[in-house]
Design a protein around this motif. Structure first.
Motif, short mmCIF file in Angstrom:
data_model
loop_
_atom_site.label_atom_id
_atom_site.label_comp_id
_atom_site.label_asym_id
_atom_site.label_seq_id
_atom_site.Cartn_x
_atom_site.Cartn_y
_atom_site.Cartn_z
N UNK B 82 0.83 -1.20 0.00
CA UNK B 82 0.00 0.00 0.00
C UNK B 82 0.87 1.26 0.00
N UNK B 83 0.86 2.01 -1.12
CA UNK B 83 1.73 3.19 -1.20
C UNK B 83 1.35 4.27 -0.18
N UNK B 84 0.07 4.33 0.21
CA UNK B 84 -0.35 5.32 1.22
C UNK B 84 0.25 5.03 2.56
N UNK B 85 0.15 3.74 2.93
CA UNK B 85 0.68 3.36 4.23
C UNK B 85 2.18 3.65 4.28
N UNK B 86 2.89 3.32 3.20
CA UNK B 86 4.34 3.56 3.17
C UNK B 86 4.65 5.04 3.39
N UNK B 87 3.82 5.93 2.78
CA UNK B 87 4.09 7.36 2.93
C UNK B 87 3.73 7.85 4.34
N UNK B 88 2.64 7.33 4.88
CA UNK B 88 2.27 7.73 6.23
C UNK B 88 3.33 7.26 7.22
#
Lengths: 346, 346
Positions: B82-88
């Motif tokens: 999940x690219x969102x989780x990685x950024x968060x």
């Protein structure tokens, strides 16, 4: 902050299930001596009340936290971008979950955070650690060893401080490299070059040794230094073509390096595999299938390596619990076999 | 197992630095009252000996572990994809590291592992937790609340058990959706459709509410249900074209949904933006720039949201330490603004 809801007690579970506190305690702590219908009643009451056993009290009895740390020496951003680590972690997660152990991934921003990681490991929060430390000069393994928790390493540690007692899981990098080069020799090639990986990593050193093994008496050693990147593969391939224009095969230390080599060979009008055969290492999918031409390479079973690391650690913990101090006889390294995967490039 | 090397003691550090035990203790625990040259000598001795402070003893004094858990309700494999989780997580990691707190990522294989996560949180291994739980019917938030550790949620939790005391960080999903729809109305479109996200997630519900806000009195509500996937966007777009062939704009609940809509519009010969204008949500890069045509969308600052979550939790912990029980006055939700990013699609 969320407000704390009163936690349901062991007594409440016992009352709900209509059994004694001792029975609940036995079921919750996985002890024997409770009949299955009774155990099932307890489990239902635990679920209905949302009972969370008091882990601290439980740890006092079992001396275990049922938690294992995973530590990578790389910064968080690189850990999350690394497809190998993701696959190894999958194997670790599955194995730990199968044994109801919590996976505790400790992330850092860089080397200056490693002392904090060691403090956490020393603080009695986990039963052991699985450690990925790729670079020869990395202080992390030493710090972790001083933290005094059982450790299994992913990849042969370059650092030699632990003597024979260091346990690790690794691919057969040397054997896989030998297979790759022998395959090229078997195709009738006799000027087989090697582009190395980053030589501060044991995997690169071992693959170079495998190349040397296979080339003994079979032809000149044509070696250029790469760094496991595509750009490094391009640079090294140019250097090789300049110094040894007659080469007819290349064994690249990984698939990215091979992709760089393929690009430069194409620029120079060399056909692959007709003029120059190329073999990579890793079988990084879908990447290795999508090179032009698709890459012959050496496959490692990354997920299985992760699973093995977890299994070795848990087994060691059981042994330690059963008879403290009799950890001798542990294997120092478990080497997983590799397979040559033939595609079009060699 | 690796053999345990004797850990250097506080006394050894004191001897090496030529100072008292009390001075070493003060420096190691971050207390005041030691001059900088002396503190520097202690730090050097700590480094040279590889001294690891006894975390358990330290925790007794400070009541803190200097460790924060991050828990995602999704299985390990999805968390890593999940690219969102990685950024968060990047935002969280940077903020925790800046405060010398250890990031402890607790991974699971699925819902049946959540009780174990709650046990770990209740076991006194972390000071608090940052929790990502997207689905309305998720039991994890309840389990974690019973574990009795301070929590900050990522995204507004759908679950309402915590009353006003639940702290969360979220994007302004409703406001961002309003902006998107008003932008379409401002282009002169008057038949603006909406493809929703998965409506068991609060972000999808809030974006639908934003669409409804903006459409009040502005035209008919043309809604089809999607699920945040590309295939869901295709399905919903086909349904919309069948039921409302006269539509002239689409607000899609996220960029993947918008990409599915673009594909179906192209199949049906509708030009974007001439015939139908399209706006997405997320500004997922490079994806949102690479659609055909490039996507006008609503940007959220994901990394900053992660940083904020960590900051709120640490601030709450400090407050708790300073005056236990006076957590009132906490904001219940911190809403981060969104920005409309104009590209070619609307």
């Amino acid at each position: 902050m969320t407000e704390t809801v009163p936690r349901p007690t062991l007594e409440a579970v016992a009352a709900r299930a209509g059994v004694s506190r001792a029975t609940v305690s036995r079921v919750v702590n996985g002890a024997d001596g409770v009949t299955e219908p009774l155990a099932e009643r307890v489990r239902r009451a635990v679920e209905e009340l949302g009972y969370v056993p008091n882990q601290a009290a439980r740890s006092l009895v079992t001396n275990r936290h049922d938690a294992v740390a995973v530590v990578a020496a790389e910064p968080e951003s690189r850990v999350f971008a690394d497809p190998f680590f993701a696959r190894q972690l999958r194997g670790i997660s599955r194995e730990l979950t199968a044994h109801d152990n919590q996976l505790v991934l400790l992330l850092t921003e860089g080397r200056h955070d490693h002392a904090r990681v060691a403090r956490y490991l020393a603080g009695g929060h986990v039963d052991g650690a699985l450690v990925f430390s790729l670079h020869l000069d990395d202080p992390l393994p030493g710090l972790i060893q001083r933290a005094g928790v059982p450790v299994v390493f992913g990849g042969r540690p370059g650092w030699s401080g632990g003597g024979n007692d260091v346990v690790y899981v690794d691919s057969d990098n040397r054997g896989g490299a030998r297979d790759a080069v022998r395959h090229l020799l078997g195709l009738g090639r006799d000027r087989v070059a090697h582009i190395t990986g980053a030589l501060d990593q044991t995997s690169a050193v071992d693959r170079l040794d495998g190349y040397r093994d296979a080339m003994a008496g079979a032809g000149p050693r044509l070696v250029a230094e790469g760094d496991f990147t595509l750009a490094g593969g391009e640079r090294a391939m140019r250097e090789l073509l300049e110094n040894h224009p007659g080469l007819d095969a290349v064994f690249a230390a990984n698939d990215l390096t091979a992709a760089g080599a393929l690009r430069v060979l194409r620029e120079h009008g060399r056909r692959v595999p007709d003029d120059v055969a190329v073999v990579g290492f890793d079988d990084m999918l879908p990447f290795a299938e999508q090179t032009e031409p698709p890459l012959t390479t050496v496959r490692q079973d990354i997920e299985e390596m992760g699973r093995l690391m977890a299994r070795l650690l848990l087994r060691g913990l059981d042994r330690t619990a059963a008879a403290r101090g009799t950890a001798d006889g542990s294997p120092s390294g478990v080497i997983c076999p590799t397979t040559l995967v033939r595609r079009a490039s060699a």
